[in-house]
Motif scaffolding. Structure first.
Motif, mmCIF file in Angstrom:
data_model
loop_
_atom_site.group_PDB
_atom_site.id
_atom_site.type_symbol
_atom_site.label_atom_id
_atom_site.label_comp_id
_atom_site.label_asym_id
_atom_site.label_seq_id
_atom_site.Cartn_x
_atom_site.Cartn_y
_atom_site.Cartn_z
ATOM 1 N N GLN A 16 -10.421 79.042 72.035
ATOM 2 C CA GLN A 16 -10.042 80.302 72.677
ATOM 3 C C GLN A 16 -10.281 81.445 71.691
ATOM 4 O O GLN A 16 -9.799 81.410 70.549
ATOM 5 N N TYR A 17 -10.999 82.461 72.146
ATOM 6 C CA TYR A 17 -11.241 83.650 71.326
ATOM 7 C C TYR A 17 -9.955 84.467 71.228
ATOM 8 O O TYR A 17 -9.258 84.674 72.217
ATOM 9 N N LEU A 18 -9.637 84.927 70.021
ATOM 10 C CA LEU A 18 -8.414 85.713 69.790
ATOM 11 C C LEU A 18 -8.784 87.176 69.534
ATOM 12 O O LEU A 18 -8.960 87.607 68.393
ATOM 13 N N ALA A 19 -8.886 87.938 70.601
ATOM 14 C CA ALA A 19 -9.284 89.344 70.490
ATOM 15 C C ALA A 19 -8.292 90.143 69.652
ATOM 16 O O ALA A 19 -8.687 91.033 68.890
ATOM 17 N N ASP A 20 -6.990 89.821 69.749
ATOM 18 C CA ASP A 20 -5.977 90.588 69.033
ATOM 19 C C ASP A 20 -6.013 90.361 67.521
ATOM 20 O O ASP A 20 -5.488 91.168 66.762
ATOM 21 N N GLN A 21 -6.641 89.284 67.065
ATOM 22 C CA GLN A 21 -6.767 89.020 65.631
ATOM 23 C C GLN A 21 -8.171 89.315 65.105
ATOM 24 O O GLN A 21 -8.412 89.205 63.906
ATOM 25 N N SER A 22 -9.065 89.664 66.004
ATOM 26 C CA SER A 22 -10.455 89.935 65.623
ATOM 27 C C SER A 22 -10.666 91.424 65.417
ATOM 28 O O SER A 22 -9.945 92.252 65.967
ATOM 29 N N ALA A 23 -11.666 91.747 64.602
ATOM 30 C CA ALA A 23 -12.053 93.133 64.351
ATOM 31 C C ALA A 23 -13.578 93.185 64.308
ATOM 32 O O ALA A 23 -14.179 93.185 63.228
ATOM 33 N N PRO A 24 -14.231 93.190 65.481
ATOM 34 C CA PRO A 24 -15.698 93.156 65.512
ATOM 35 C C PRO A 24 -16.367 94.254 64.695
ATOM 36 O O PRO A 24 -17.404 94.015 64.076
ATOM 37 N N ASP A 25 -15.777 95.456 64.645
ATOM 38 C CA ASP A 25 -16.353 96.553 63.863
ATOM 39 C C ASP A 25 -16.368 96.231 62.373
ATOM 40 O O ASP A 25 -17.143 96.810 61.611
#
Length: 130
Positions: A16-25
């Motif tokens: 599962q991708y964790l958008a809240d812990q990721s920082a794509p920028d």
């Protein structure tokens, strides 16, 4: 969901991708993965070690080996399961993980139970077909 069976040990992975812990920028993408190890056989087994091969979208490969999983070396009697969740950060928006668990049965024999290859994909990344 990804599943593999080796010598009556079924390993199922749910990433599962964790958008809240990721920082794509900032080039940081984080996934959680839940793994269930099920003993479908008639012998008691113990998961004693793990070996992972993690490949990101740029082709960078990292291997991770160690004793047990999440600080445990679970013993599984016939028909029992063990479930845990862990995580993986990458610097790219996708990648692949695969590996194996070293299992020891109640007769002292050991074998490697395959962890199926599973993809880590950011749902917001641009899809590229090769």
């Amino acid at each position: 969901m990804y599943t593999a069976v080796t010598r009556d040990i079924q390993i199922t992975v749910m990433p599962q991708y964790l958008a809240d812990q990721s920082a794509p920028d900032e080039g940081r993408y984080v996934w959680a993965y839940t793994i269930e190890v099920a003993n479908l056989g008639s012998r008691t087994v113990q998961l004693v070690a793990r070996h992972w091969v993690i490949t990101d979208a740029a082709g960078k490969v990292e291997t991770v080996s160690g004793l047990g999983v999440v600080g445990e070396q679970p013993v599984l009697n016939p028909s029992e399961t063990f479930r845990y969740t862990s995580g993986c950060p990458l610097s790219t928006s996708s990648g692949v993980m695969q590996g194996h668990y070293r299992m020891v049965d109640d007769g002292g024999g050991s074998f490697d139970a395959a962890i199926p290859a599973f993809s880590l994909d950011c749902p917001h990344a641009k899809r590229v077909l090769n």
